[in-house]
Design an enzyme around this catalytic site. Structure first.
Site, PDB file in Angstrom:
ATOM      1  N   ASN A   1      -4.340  -0.263 -10.401  1.00  0.00           N
ATOM      2  CA  ASN A   1      -3.101   0.291  -9.857  1.00  0.00           C
ATOM      3  C   ASN A   1      -2.158  -0.874  -9.538  1.00  0.00           C
ATOM      4  OD1 ASN A   1      -1.098   1.619  -8.473  1.00  0.00           O
ATOM      5  ND2 ASN A   1      -2.413   2.358  -6.811  1.00  0.00           N
TER       6      ASN A   1
ATOM      7  N   HIS B   1      -2.732   9.597  -3.627  1.00  0.00           N
ATOM      8  CA  HIS B   1      -3.097   8.252  -3.163  1.00  0.00           C
ATOM      9  C   HIS B   1      -2.761   8.148  -1.679  1.00  0.00           C
ATOM     10  CE1 HIS B   1      -3.187   3.935  -2.609  1.00  0.00           C
ATOM     11  NE2 HIS B   1      -3.904   3.875  -3.720  1.00  0.00           N
TER      12      HIS B   1
ATOM     13  N   GLU C   1     -11.452   6.045  -1.096  1.00  0.00           N
ATOM     14  CA  GLU C   1     -10.847   4.782  -0.643  1.00  0.00           C
ATOM     15  C   GLU C   1     -10.613   4.836   0.867  1.00  0.00           C
ATOM     16  OE1 GLU C   1      -8.428   2.726  -4.036  1.00  0.00           O
ATOM     17  OE2 GLU C   1      -7.156   4.172  -3.018  1.00  0.00           O
TER      18      GLU C   1
ATOM     19  N   ILE D   1      -8.050  -0.844   2.321  1.00  0.00           N
ATOM     20  CA  ILE D   1      -7.121  -1.069   1.204  1.00  0.00           C
ATOM     21  C   ILE D   1      -6.327  -2.350   1.437  1.00  0.00           C
ATOM     22  CG2 ILE D   1      -5.049  -0.164   0.052  1.00  0.00           C
ATOM     23  CD1 ILE D   1      -6.185   2.637   0.340  1.00  0.00           C
TER      24      ILE D   1
ATOM     25  N   GLY E   1     -10.277  -2.925  -1.248  1.00  0.00           N
ATOM     26  CA  GLY E   1     -10.757  -4.273  -0.946  1.00  0.00           C
ATOM     27  C   GLY E   1     -11.607  -4.934  -2.014  1.00  0.00           C
TER      28      GLY E   1
ATOM     29  N   ALA F   1      -6.319  -2.727  -6.886  1.00  0.00           N
ATOM     30  CA  ALA F   1      -4.913  -3.143  -6.978  1.00  0.00           C
ATOM     31  C   ALA F   1      -4.815  -4.641  -6.688  1.00  0.00           C
ATOM     32  CB  ALA F   1      -4.053  -2.336  -6.021  1.00  0.00           C
TER      33      ALA F   1
HETATM   34  O1  G3P Z   1      -5.180   2.228  -5.653  1.00  0.00           O
HETATM   35  C1  G3P Z   1      -6.024   1.182  -5.382  1.00  0.00           C
HETATM   36  C2  G3P Z   1      -6.070   0.835  -3.973  1.00  0.00           C
HETATM   37  O2  G3P Z   1      -5.468   1.576  -3.030  1.00  0.00           O
HETATM   38  C3  G3P Z   1      -6.978  -0.232  -3.552  1.00  0.00           C
HETATM   39  O3  G3P Z   1      -6.137  -1.282  -3.254  1.00  0.00           O
HETATM   40  O4  G3P Z   1      -5.533  -3.618  -2.996  1.00  0.00           O
HETATM   41  O5  G3P Z   1      -7.567  -2.717  -1.876  1.00  0.00           O
HETATM   42  O6  G3P Z   1      -7.554  -3.013  -4.341  1.00  0.00           O
HETATM   43  P1  G3P Z   1      -6.751  -2.733  -3.102  1.00  0.00           P
END
Ligand code: G3P
Length: 236
Positions: free
Chosen positions: A18, A101, A149, A154, A189, A210
């Protein structure tokens, strides 16, 4: 559409990147990130999907890699200014979408409508949930994927697979209890191949990431590190 109609592909684990709206992927950088992902996907025969920001989606969809939307609206085709409509995304070669999301939540009714609409279009749905109760609730709609998630992890660099392993194992059970074709992704994470390996070991059918990729210094190297974790587990 690759994820629903080809049995072999649907059995493969999924690696979803993402892009969010990070500065690092502004303008042509989104194309570069998609190209890096496409290169790694071909080299390691991995199933990688990219989710660029909405305004760049049709440009990125010209790169040889599946592209999903970060969000779609419950809005009709036609006079719906500013909304993102699945039917039109499909015409731009977009193959699926994230739904709900945690940075762009929608109502339960909208989730239900969008899952059904994506299904009727042969597009892939990934319903994001914040906890096991939501995983249980939305798995009943039979989206292609539930993505668990925990919001607090995140962007933290602390992987859900290491910090909250029980969230993954409990979500795996919740999705199985629905007794349908829905599979489980996990995210939040995840920053290393080791985090990915742990997620797969806990029973996830793939990951959603992400910042661990977008903010890494060398995109191709990071994507390759993640992809190798998949190939080692023989899930991709
Ligand atoms: O959509 C993926 C997400 O919300 C996870 O984000 O930066 O923790 O990989 P991240």
């Amino acid at each position: 559409m690759i994820y629903r109609s080809e049995k072999k592909s649907s059995e493969k684990a999924l690696f979803v990147i993402n892009f969010k709206n990070y500065e690092e992927i502004a303008d042509s950088h989104s194309i570069k990130l998609a190209q890096a992902a496409s290169k790694v996907a071909k080299k390691h025969k991995t199933q990688i999907v990219v989710c660029p920001p909405q305004h760049l989606i049709s440009e990125v969809a010209k790169v040889a890699i599946p592209v999903f939307s970060q969000h779609v609206d419950v809005a009709k085709v036609g006079s719906t200014t500013g909304f993102v409509v699945p039917e039109l995304l499909k015409k731009s070669n977009v193959q699926g979408s994230l739904v709900n999301h945690s940075e762009h939540t929608i109502s339960p009714k909208e989730i239900e409508e969008i899952v059904a609409r994506l299904k009727s279009l042969g597009m892939t749905s990934i319903v994001c949930v914040r906890d096991v109760d939501e995983a249980t609730k939305y798995a009943r709609l039979e989206p292609d994927y539930i993505a668990i998630e925990p919001p607090e992890l995140i962007g933290s660099g602390k992987a859900v697979s290491k910090e909250r392993p029980e969230v993954i194992t409990d979500s795996v059970k919740a999705v199985k209890r629905a007794e349908n074709s829905t599979k489980l992704l996990c995210g939040a994470g995840i920053v290393s191949g080791d985090d990915v390996a742990k997620a797969l070991d806990l029973g996830a059918d793939g990951i959603l990431v992400a910042s661990g990729i977008v903010k890494s210094k060398n995109w191709e190297e990071s994507i390759e590190e993640f992809a190798l974790a998949f190939t080692k587990r023989r899930k991709i």
